[in-house]
Each structure stands twice: as structure tokens, then as C-alpha cells.
Design a protein around this motif. Structure first.
Motif, PDB file in Angstrom:
ATOM      1  N   GLN A  81       5.625 -12.709  -2.903  1.00  0.00           N
ATOM      2  CA  GLN A  81       4.955 -13.584  -3.796  1.00  0.00           C
ATOM      3  C   GLN A  81       6.183 -15.054  -3.019  1.00  0.00           C
ATOM      4  O   GLN A  81       7.965 -14.737  -2.403  1.00  0.00           O
ATOM      5  N   TRP A  82       5.936 -16.383  -2.546  1.00  0.00           N
ATOM      6  CA  TRP A  82       6.612 -17.521  -2.219  1.00  0.00           C
ATOM      7  C   TRP A  82       5.885 -18.941  -2.895  1.00  0.00           C
ATOM      8  O   TRP A  82       4.761 -18.658  -3.007  1.00  0.00           O
ATOM      9  N   SER A  83       6.692 -19.277  -2.955  1.00  0.00           N
ATOM     10  CA  SER A  83       6.691 -21.181  -3.484  1.00  0.00           C
ATOM     11  C   SER A  83       6.120 -21.618  -1.769  1.00  0.00           C
ATOM     12  O   SER A  83       7.307 -21.816  -1.006  1.00  0.00           O
ATOM     13  N   VAL A  84       6.297 -22.704  -2.125  1.00  0.00           N
ATOM     14  CA  VAL A  84       5.830 -23.649  -1.419  1.00  0.00           C
ATOM     15  C   VAL A  84       5.275 -25.396  -2.149  1.00  0.00           C
ATOM     16  O   VAL A  84       4.802 -25.297  -2.882  1.00  0.00           O
ATOM     17  N   ASP A  85       6.289 -26.512  -2.224  1.00  0.00           N
ATOM     18  CA  ASP A  85       6.186 -27.439  -3.026  1.00  0.00           C
ATOM     19  C   ASP A  85       6.682 -26.855  -4.358  1.00  0.00           C
ATOM     20  O   ASP A  85       5.945 -27.920  -4.718  1.00  0.00           O
ATOM     21  N   GLY A  86       7.099 -25.738  -4.854  1.00  0.00           N
ATOM     22  CA  GLY A  86       7.124 -25.532  -6.392  1.00  0.00           C
ATOM     23  C   GLY A  86       5.943 -25.214  -7.324  1.00  0.00           C
ATOM     24  O   GLY A  86       5.671 -24.540  -7.768  1.00  0.00           O
ATOM     25  N   GLU A  87       4.563 -24.491  -6.205  1.00  0.00           N
ATOM     26  CA  GLU A  87       3.536 -23.424  -6.269  1.00  0.00           C
ATOM     27  C   GLU A  87       3.540 -22.419  -5.642  1.00  0.00           C
ATOM     28  O   GLU A  87       4.105 -22.325  -3.845  1.00  0.00           O
ATOM     29  N   LEU A 115       2.635 -21.662   4.884  1.00  0.00           N
ATOM     30  CA  LEU A 115       3.502 -20.822   4.736  1.00  0.00           C
ATOM     31  C   LEU A 115       5.043 -21.149   4.340  1.00  0.00           C
ATOM     32  O   LEU A 115       5.523 -21.043   3.133  1.00  0.00           O
ATOM     33  N   GLY A 116       5.432 -22.787   4.201  1.00  0.00           N
ATOM     34  CA  GLY A 116       6.042 -23.717   3.906  1.00  0.00           C
ATOM     35  C   GLY A 116       7.519 -23.559   4.585  1.00  0.00           C
ATOM     36  O   GLY A 116       8.425 -24.104   4.444  1.00  0.00           O
ATOM     37  N   GLU A 117       7.370 -23.154   5.624  1.00  0.00           N
ATOM     38  CA  GLU A 117       8.966 -22.771   6.240  1.00  0.00           C
ATOM     39  C   GLU A 117       8.760 -22.840   7.711  1.00  0.00           C
ATOM     40  O   GLU A 117       7.772 -22.323   8.516  1.00  0.00           O
ATOM     41  N   GLN A 118       9.655 -23.739   8.575  1.00  0.00           N
ATOM     42  CA  GLN A 118       9.249 -23.829  10.069  1.00  0.00           C
ATOM     43  C   GLN A 118      10.609 -22.502  10.631  1.00  0.00           C
ATOM     44  O   GLN A 118      11.355 -21.706  10.243  1.00  0.00           O
ATOM     45  N   PRO A 119       9.250 -22.371  11.989  1.00  0.00           N
ATOM     46  CA  PRO A 119      10.182 -21.481  12.802  1.00  0.00           C
ATOM     47  C   PRO A 119      12.014 -21.816  13.013  1.00  0.00           C
ATOM     48  O   PRO A 119      12.380 -22.551  13.517  1.00  0.00           O
ATOM     49  N   GLY A 120      12.471 -19.966  12.980  1.00  0.00           N
ATOM     50  CA  GLY A 120      13.518 -20.155  12.693  1.00  0.00           C
ATOM     51  C   GLY A 120      14.348 -20.469  11.172  1.00  0.00           C
ATOM     52  O   GLY A 120      15.262 -20.083  11.298  1.00  0.00           O
ATOM     53  N   GLY A 121      13.662 -20.511  10.392  1.00  0.00           N
ATOM     54  CA  GLY A 121      14.025 -20.071   9.124  1.00  0.00           C
ATOM     55  C   GLY A 121      14.302 -19.017   8.439  1.00  0.00           C
ATOM     56  O   GLY A 121      13.583 -17.976   8.840  1.00  0.00           O
ATOM     57  N   LEU A 122      14.539 -18.834   7.323  1.00  0.00           N
ATOM     58  CA  LEU A 122      13.896 -17.892   5.939  1.00  0.00           C
ATOM     59  C   LEU A 122      12.680 -18.260   4.927  1.00  0.00           C
ATOM     60  O   LEU A 122      13.146 -19.120   4.250  1.00  0.00           O
ATOM     61  N   LEU A 123      11.701 -17.060   5.004  1.00  0.00           N
ATOM     62  CA  LEU A 123      11.175 -17.505   4.074  1.00  0.00           C
ATOM     63  C   LEU A 123      11.377 -17.151   3.065  1.00  0.00           C
ATOM     64  O   LEU A 123      11.897 -15.565   2.846  1.00  0.00           O
ATOM     65  N   ASP A 124      11.421 -17.678   1.274  1.00  0.00           N
ATOM     66  CA  ASP A 124      12.467 -17.043   0.041  1.00  0.00           C
ATOM     67  C   ASP A 124      11.119 -16.452  -0.572  1.00  0.00           C
ATOM     68  O   ASP A 124      10.412 -16.699  -1.022  1.00  0.00           O
TER      69      ASP A 124
END
Length: 155
Positions: A81-87, A115-124
Motif C-alpha cells: 500500500q502507498w499514498s498519492v496526494d493523500g489517497e 505511482l506518485g514518486e519520481q525516479p531517484g526518490g523513495l516510495l513510502d
């Protein structure tokens, strides 16, 4: 003659101690666990996730890559599970009994959209099983490395 033997023994002892150096009080680096590849790992009870990463070229859609290991006699269902813009968004997966299950290959593509995360970032993300849950920060990579070019999400 006896003094020489004592001196030789003392010198040998001093030589052994000096040559052993830091090994007497330092922990070898090889004893520290680490992820030896681009992805991250998580052990959660009987479920082990290994080398988990996301590939994306735009940060909007990603392909989840990794391996789920299950040495028990029953399948383990889990949710990422992950969140994008609060959803909150989630995908369901299964670690099959008695072995490893790879996900994200050509035959079993796992798409994270949005996805909500750019390459180079970390997906929480949070991994849930019926018995437990644990947070995981998954690296998001692009296809800069040629071995990832064929694993980007299909457009």
C-alpha cells in the motif's frame, strides 16, 4: 639462555597482537547485513521480500520488481500500500509456498498506477499480511542502467 627464550616469547606475543590489529575489538564489515543490489529487502515473519524496487520513466506509472520468499507450506497473501496526494492505493500479491515468487517480470508485470514518486526518490509503502505490517521505502529508478530498459512499465 633462559632470558632469550622469555624475550623471544614476549616478542612473539607482541608481534601477534600488533599484526591482528583492529580485529581484536572491531566487528568485520562482512558481518553486517546489507542489500547488495539496487532494491531493498524486508523480513516480516515468514515472508521475505528481496531486492524490491520500482522502475518508472515518468514518476506517474511504475513497475514493481522483486522476489517474495516463503519457506512455509502455505501461500502467503500480502498487500503493498502507498499514498498519492493523500489517497491510498494498493496491489495484492502472493508468495507461493515452499519457494520464491518473482514479480515484475515480463509474464507477471505488477503496475503501480498512479505511482506518485519520481525516479531517484523513495516510495513510502506499507506491506500488510494477515499477521503483521511493516513500512518499506522502495527506491524508484529509471532505465539509465540498460538491464532495466525492458522492465519499464508498458505504455
Amino acid at each position: 639462555m633462559r632470558a632469550r627464550a622469555v624475550a623471544a616469547t614476549a616478542l612473539s606475543g607482541a608481534l601477534v597482537l600488533s599484526l591482528s590489529g583492529c580485529a581484536l575489538w572491531m566487528t568485520p564489515e562482512t558481518s553486517h547485513p546489507y542489500d547488495a543490489s539496487d532494491g531493498v529487502s524486508l523480513t516480516m515473519g515468514e515472508l521475505e521480500l528481496r531486492n524490491v524496487l520500482v522502475l518508472s520513466d515518468d514518476g506517474e506509472t511504475g513497475s514493481l520488481i522483486g522476489t517474495a520468499v516463503n519457506t512455509t507450506g502455505a501461500d502467503i497473501d500480502f498487500t503493498l500500500q502507498w499514498s498519492v496526494d493523500g489517497e491510498y492505493h494498493e496491489i495484492d500479491a502472493t508468495a507461493h509456498a515452499h519457494g520464491s515468487t518473482q514479480f515484475g517480470s515480463d509474464d507477471d508485470e505488477v503496475i503501480l498506477d498512479p505511482l506518485g514518486e519520481q525516479p531517484g526518490g523513495l516510495l513510502d509503502a506499507v506491506v500488510h499480511t494477515s499477521k503483521d505490517q511493516s513500512g518499506l521505502q522502495i527506491p524508484v529508478l529509471d532505465a539509465t542502467l540498460p538491464e532495466y530498459a525492458d522492465l519499464l512499465p508498458a505504455n
